[in-house]
Motif scaffolding. Structure first.
Motif, short mmCIF file in Angstrom:
data_model
loop_
_atom_site.label_atom_id
_atom_site.label_comp_id
_atom_site.label_asym_id
_atom_site.label_seq_id
_atom_site.Cartn_x
_atom_site.Cartn_y
_atom_site.Cartn_z
N HIS A 133 72.41 24.93 93.01
CA HIS A 133 73.81 24.82 93.75
C HIS A 133 74.43 23.58 93.17
O HIS A 133 73.88 22.46 93.79
N HIS A 134 75.43 23.50 92.88
CA HIS A 134 76.28 22.44 92.22
C HIS A 134 77.05 21.79 93.45
O HIS A 134 77.57 22.30 94.21
N PHE A 135 77.36 20.45 93.66
CA PHE A 135 77.96 19.74 94.48
C PHE A 135 77.54 19.98 95.76
O PHE A 135 78.23 19.61 96.93
N ALA A 136 76.14 20.08 95.91
CA ALA A 136 75.40 20.25 97.40
C ALA A 136 74.16 19.38 97.32
O ALA A 136 73.56 19.28 96.37
N ARG A 137 73.68 19.26 98.66
CA ARG A 137 72.48 18.48 98.76
C ARG A 137 71.41 19.66 98.61
O ARG A 137 70.58 19.89 99.72
N GLN A 138 71.33 20.03 97.41
CA GLN A 138 70.38 21.17 97.15
C GLN A 138 69.97 21.06 95.73
O GLN A 138 70.35 20.04 95.06
N LEU A 139 68.87 21.58 95.03
CA LEU A 139 68.74 21.57 93.77
C LEU A 139 69.74 22.18 92.88
O LEU A 139 70.54 22.81 93.37
N ALA A 140 70.01 21.46 91.83
CA ALA A 140 71.22 21.68 90.98
C ALA A 140 70.77 21.81 89.40
O ALA A 140 70.47 22.90 88.99
N SER A 141 70.48 20.55 88.79
CA SER A 141 70.16 20.57 87.41
C SER A 141 68.87 21.16 87.16
O SER A 141 67.76 20.54 87.60
N PRO A 142 68.66 22.67 86.55
CA PRO A 142 67.36 23.20 86.86
C PRO A 142 66.54 22.78 85.81
O PRO A 142 65.12 22.90 85.95
N ASP A 185 74.32 29.25 87.91
CA ASP A 185 75.68 29.81 87.61
C ASP A 185 76.11 29.52 86.40
O ASP A 185 76.46 28.51 85.92
N MET A 186 76.67 30.69 85.86
CA MET A 186 76.84 30.68 84.44
C MET A 186 78.58 30.08 83.96
O MET A 186 78.80 29.84 82.96
N ARG A 187 79.06 30.07 85.02
CA ARG A 187 80.27 29.41 85.11
C ARG A 187 80.26 27.93 84.70
O ARG A 187 81.22 27.50 83.83
N TYR A 188 79.03 27.40 84.80
CA TYR A 188 79.02 25.75 84.73
C TYR A 188 78.38 25.70 83.44
O TYR A 188 77.92 24.45 83.14
N GLU A 189 77.80 26.56 82.81
CA GLU A 189 76.87 26.59 81.59
C GLU A 189 77.42 26.61 79.99
O GLU A 189 78.20 27.77 79.78
N ASP A 233 86.78 25.45 92.40
CA ASP A 233 86.79 25.63 90.85
C ASP A 233 85.89 24.44 90.31
O ASP A 233 86.23 23.74 89.39
N GLY A 234 84.47 24.31 91.11
CA GLY A 234 83.80 23.31 90.35
C GLY A 234 83.58 23.12 89.13
O GLY A 234 83.16 22.36 88.55
N TRP A 235 83.34 24.36 88.46
CA TRP A 235 82.92 24.38 87.12
C TRP A 235 84.14 23.73 86.23
O TRP A 235 84.12 23.27 84.94
N ARG A 236 85.42 23.77 86.55
CA ARG A 236 86.45 22.78 85.85
C ARG A 236 85.89 21.34 85.82
O ARG A 236 86.26 20.66 84.69
#
Length: 340
Positions: free
Chosen positions: A50-59, A81-85, A119-122
């Motif tokens: 999960h991006h922009f969250a207090r969780q695991l992000a960059s895998p 999330d492939m919108r970010y990749e 729209d975090g992917w932007r």
């Protein structure tokens, strides 16, 4: 036999009640839990992104670290999330992590879920093309990534390179043979399960899907799995696909378990609006004494149809306690169901 592993969201919060106070805690404890799970005989360690969250992000740094500390357990995501990749960067990073692990990577990907920001992917430099939705963009990124993972060269070489090139078009390196067949798609509907089958990806289905028939969650998920297999048979992918489902399962075997979870069960499916257009159904939790869990899980049609079960874990309770939860499932529940 059924493969059994854990799925961690990697939550962290600076709360006195959390064992994961920081992002560093969440990352290091994720590695330690994978090591502990392997020692217990679990088959898979998977992590949410999960991006922009207090969780695991960059895998990929985490997957590579787990791969370096373990020797047998499968290592995956549920889901990226492939919108970010960027497809090329994905293939390069995944290839490196897979080689470090000795070919144990099982990346789960999807078109994404509701986000923390608009729209975090932007902010990652991506935007849908003319006429595309963000879901279309995720699928376009996925199709490009799958083609790159096939290992075929596509980039014209520089006629005056710094280092000698092999003949022909070039591909991103390192390339890990076999990784292409270990990509999973997190499908939230029957139609996206069929799309995953057409693309030659394994199926990953979680505790949430579109409410398409009004039937109980496990029945709808079983129908989704059937739709996936039917579509797969219409294509020649040259390998046998796998299917995983995730569940919240807590076996009550100690006073500590009772203090944490007894009386907090959600024994019924829930239906709600995922966004303004999508009616979704959320699968129930399974919490109880092992004998009770055996009876209830035996009636779960989707688990019976899947080859892999990922158990979501309350990671903020710490590595030792989550290892205890996994051990209870592996020793007190799974054998009684014929999974071990």
């Amino acid at each position: 036999m059924k493969r059994i592993g854990f799925l961690s969201f990697g939550h962290w919060t600076p709360s006195p009640h959390s064992r994961t106070q920081s992002a560093q805690d969440a990352l290091l404890q994720s590695i330690d839990l994978a090591v502990a799970a392997e020692e217990l005989g679990a088959d898979a360690a998977s992590f949410r992104v999960h991006h922009f969250a207090r969780q695991l992000a960059s895998p990929f740094p985490l997957l590579a670290a787990v791969g370096a500390r373990t020797s047998r357990i499968e290592i995956g995501t549920g889901v990226i999330d492939m919108r970010y990749e960027n497809p090329v960067a994905f293939a390069e990073n995944a290839g490196a992590a897979d080689l470090i692990s000795g070919g144990r990577l099982q990346p789960g990907i999807s078109r994404g879920s509701p986000e923390q920001v608009i729209d975090g992917w932007r902010h990652f430099g991506f935007a849908p093309a003319e006429g595309e939705t963000d879901a279309d963009m995720a699928r376009r990124h996925t199709e490009s990534m799958l083609q790159i993972l096939s290992g075929e060269g596509f980039a014209p070489p520089n006629p005056q390179p710094m280092f000698p090139n092999p003949p022909g078009l070039l591909r991103p390196e390192p390339h890990s043979p076999g990784l292409r067949e270990r990509i999973w798609w997190g499908a939230g509907s029957d139609s996206t399960a069929r799309w995953a089958a057409a693309q030659g990806m394994n199926l990953m289905s979680s505790t949430l899907k579109d409410d398409e028939t009004g039937e109980p969650f496990h029945v709808q998920q079983r129908r989704q799995i059937e739709a996936f297999h039917q579509e797969w048979q219409a294509h020649d992918h040259a390998f046998t696909p796998r299917v995983s489902v995730s569940r919240s399962i807590i076996a009550i075997t100690s006073d500590q378990d009772r203090a944490y979870f007894l009386g907090q069960r959600d024994a019924q499916d829930q239906v709600g609006m995922l966004d303004e257009r999508t009616r979704a159904i959320f699968g129930r939790s399974y919490i109880g004494e092992p004998e009770e869990l055996v009876r209830e899980l035996a009636r779960d049609e989707a688990i019976a149809s899947a080859d892999t079960l990922l158990v979501t874990v309350p990671n903020q309770l710490g590595v030792e306690y989550n290892a205890h939860l996994m051990e209870s499932i592996l020793t007190a529940v799974a054998p009684q169901l014929g999974w071990r």
